[in-house]
Design a protein around this motif. Sequence first.
Motif, mmCIF file in Angstrom:
data_model
loop_
_atom_site.group_PDB
_atom_site.id
_atom_site.type_symbol
_atom_site.label_atom_id
_atom_site.label_comp_id
_atom_site.label_asym_id
_atom_site.label_seq_id
_atom_site.Cartn_x
_atom_site.Cartn_y
_atom_site.Cartn_z
ATOM 1 N N SER A 21 73.324 27.822 6.524
ATOM 2 C CA SER A 21 73.100 28.888 7.482
ATOM 3 C C SER A 21 73.164 30.205 6.728
ATOM 4 C CB SER A 21 74.159 28.857 8.602
ATOM 5 O OG SER A 21 75.436 29.124 8.071
ATOM 6 N N GLY A 22 72.887 31.310 7.435
ATOM 7 C CA GLY A 22 73.027 32.632 6.832
ATOM 8 C C GLY A 22 71.783 33.073 6.092
ATOM 9 N N ASP A 23 71.985 33.755 4.994
ATOM 10 C CA ASP A 23 70.886 34.313 4.202
ATOM 11 C C ASP A 23 69.887 33.211 3.856
ATOM 12 O OD1 ASP A 23 70.783 36.536 1.281
ATOM 13 O OD2 ASP A 23 69.199 35.700 2.542
ATOM 14 N N THR A 24 68.637 33.445 4.153
ATOM 15 C CA THR A 24 67.629 32.402 3.970
ATOM 16 C C THR A 24 67.186 32.250 2.527
ATOM 17 O OG1 THR A 24 65.910 33.992 4.554
ATOM 18 C CG2 THR A 24 66.779 32.614 6.329
ATOM 19 N N LEU A 25 67.554 33.168 1.668
ATOM 20 C CA LEU A 25 67.264 33.051 0.242
ATOM 21 C C LEU A 25 68.558 32.619 -0.444
ATOM 22 C CD1 LEU A 25 65.180 33.418 -2.029
ATOM 23 C CD2 LEU A 25 66.006 35.764 -2.280
ATOM 24 N N VAL A 26 68.533 31.433 -1.019
ATOM 25 C CA VAL A 26 69.746 30.901 -1.627
ATOM 26 C C VAL A 26 69.567 30.752 -3.127
ATOM 27 C CG1 VAL A 26 70.541 29.737 0.432
ATOM 28 C CG2 VAL A 26 69.026 28.531 -1.122
ATOM 29 N N GLN A 27 70.621 31.055 -3.833
ATOM 30 C CA GLN A 27 70.613 30.942 -5.288
ATOM 31 C C GLN A 27 71.319 29.658 -5.693
ATOM 32 O OE1 GLN A 27 68.972 33.259 -7.109
ATOM 33 N NE2 GLN A 27 68.488 34.254 -5.157
ATOM 34 N N GLY A 28 70.781 29.029 -6.731
ATOM 35 C CA GLY A 28 71.383 27.804 -7.204
ATOM 36 C C GLY A 28 71.729 27.867 -8.676
ATOM 37 N N ILE A 29 71.953 26.701 -9.220
ATOM 38 C CA ILE A 29 72.282 26.627 -10.643
ATOM 39 C C ILE A 29 71.007 26.650 -11.475
ATOM 40 C CG2 ILE A 29 74.421 25.368 -10.188
ATOM 41 C CD1 ILE A 29 72.929 22.816 -11.101
ATOM 42 N N LYS A 30 71.154 26.894 -12.749
ATOM 43 C CA LYS A 30 70.056 26.859 -13.721
ATOM 44 C C LYS A 30 68.956 27.848 -13.403
ATOM 45 C CE LYS A 30 70.833 21.955 -14.681
ATOM 46 N NZ LYS A 30 70.214 20.653 -14.989
ATOM 47 N N GLY A 31 69.253 28.912 -12.677
ATOM 48 C CA GLY A 31 68.270 29.951 -12.391
ATOM 49 C C GLY A 31 67.313 29.651 -11.263
ATOM 50 N N PHE A 32 67.573 28.603 -10.505
ATOM 51 C CA PHE A 32 66.713 28.248 -9.373
ATOM 52 C C PHE A 32 67.126 28.989 -8.106
ATOM 53 C CE2 PHE A 32 63.944 24.893 -10.850
ATOM 54 C CZ PHE A 32 64.586 24.408 -11.980
ATOM 55 N N GLU A 33 66.151 29.217 -7.246
ATOM 56 C CA GLU A 33 66.393 29.758 -5.923
ATOM 57 C C GLU A 33 65.458 29.062 -4.940
ATOM 58 O OE1 GLU A 33 65.532 33.966 -6.153
ATOM 59 O OE2 GLU A 33 63.432 33.624 -5.614
ATOM 60 N N ALA A 34 65.796 29.136 -3.669
ATOM 61 C CA ALA A 34 64.940 28.555 -2.637
ATOM 62 C C ALA A 34 65.016 29.442 -1.400
ATOM 63 C CB ALA A 34 65.352 27.129 -2.308
ATOM 64 N N GLU A 35 63.936 29.448 -0.648
ATOM 65 C CA GLU A 35 63.869 30.259 0.566
ATOM 66 C C GLU A 35 63.579 29.383 1.767
ATOM 67 O OE1 GLU A 35 61.064 33.462 0.470
ATOM 68 O OE2 GLU A 35 61.975 34.443 2.201
ATOM 69 N N PHE A 36 64.425 29.488 2.767
ATOM 70 C CA PHE A 36 64.238 28.773 4.024
ATOM 71 C C PHE A 36 63.354 29.625 4.939
ATOM 72 C CE2 PHE A 36 64.688 26.454 7.740
ATOM 73 C CZ PHE A 36 65.394 27.106 8.737
ATOM 74 N N LYS A 37 62.244 29.061 5.372
ATOM 75 C CA LYS A 37 61.348 29.737 6.297
ATOM 76 C C LYS A 37 61.215 28.867 7.541
ATOM 77 C CE LYS A 37 58.665 32.412 2.933
ATOM 78 N NZ LYS A 37 57.308 32.741 2.427
ATOM 79 N N ARG A 38 61.925 29.261 8.580
ATOM 80 C CA ARG A 38 61.944 28.474 9.799
ATOM 81 C C ARG A 38 60.549 28.348 10.408
ATOM 82 N NH1 ARG A 38 66.241 27.628 13.042
ATOM 83 N NH2 ARG A 38 67.355 29.359 12.059
ATOM 84 N N SER A 39 59.785 29.448 10.390
ATOM 85 C CA SER A 39 58.469 29.450 11.039
ATOM 86 C C SER A 39 57.513 28.475 10.357
ATOM 87 C CB SER A 39 57.878 30.854 11.023
ATOM 88 O OG SER A 39 57.709 31.300 9.686
#
Lengths: 113, 113
Positions: free
Chosen positions: A52-70
Amino acid sequence: AQSVTQPDIHITVSEGASLELRCNYSYGATPYLFWYVQSPGQGLQLLLKYFSGDTLVQGIKGFEAEFKRSQSSFNLRKPSVHWSDAAEYFCAVGAGNNRKLIWGLGTSLAVNP
Amino acid sequence: EAGVAQSPRYKIIEKRQSVAFWCNPISGHATLYWYQQILGQGPKLLIQFQNNGVVDDSQLPKDRFSAERLKGVDSTLKIQPAKLEDSAVYLCASSPRQEGEAFFGQGTRLTVV
């Protein structure tokens, strides 16, 4: 029924190039979302997660992902790929009362030097 | 923190023989999963334990597969008798709670000949 689709079976990128791996899901409520990476002969390692919360999440090894509900999507990105990123990447959705993980079929990433 | 331990790493058996896999989850993790991963596919949940109770075993072929988690810690997965199509990697994972991220062991690669 809940499902996870990873449209790209195999992707090849050059080292230093940007990367985006696609993940689409089908689920009636807000899911828990995960990206895992699997190197040859290894188990799965969690890269990042969204609950939940911020839809742009940071991960390990320099990866990120964005949750787009629409768009029912949770795409994985990395601005500059390293040769060691070559692996199989799995998107998973936690659904239902016990948040059972529904897995995509995976995207195999190859990195050219 | 020690990770999820699995043994053996590799096993080759003849069809109709029996085999057992062992998993020691991360200390304190109440949820334990067994997955089957066939080459080129995503993981398939076989069984999920919450402490020593079964939460989900809907995809476990109960005529030949069995699993137990005595005292809510270690777990064993047994196949008896094995079939050729059981050739796969068997992954054990644990989680501190049902809806949390799963931490995976390195898996046991089973080959049935």
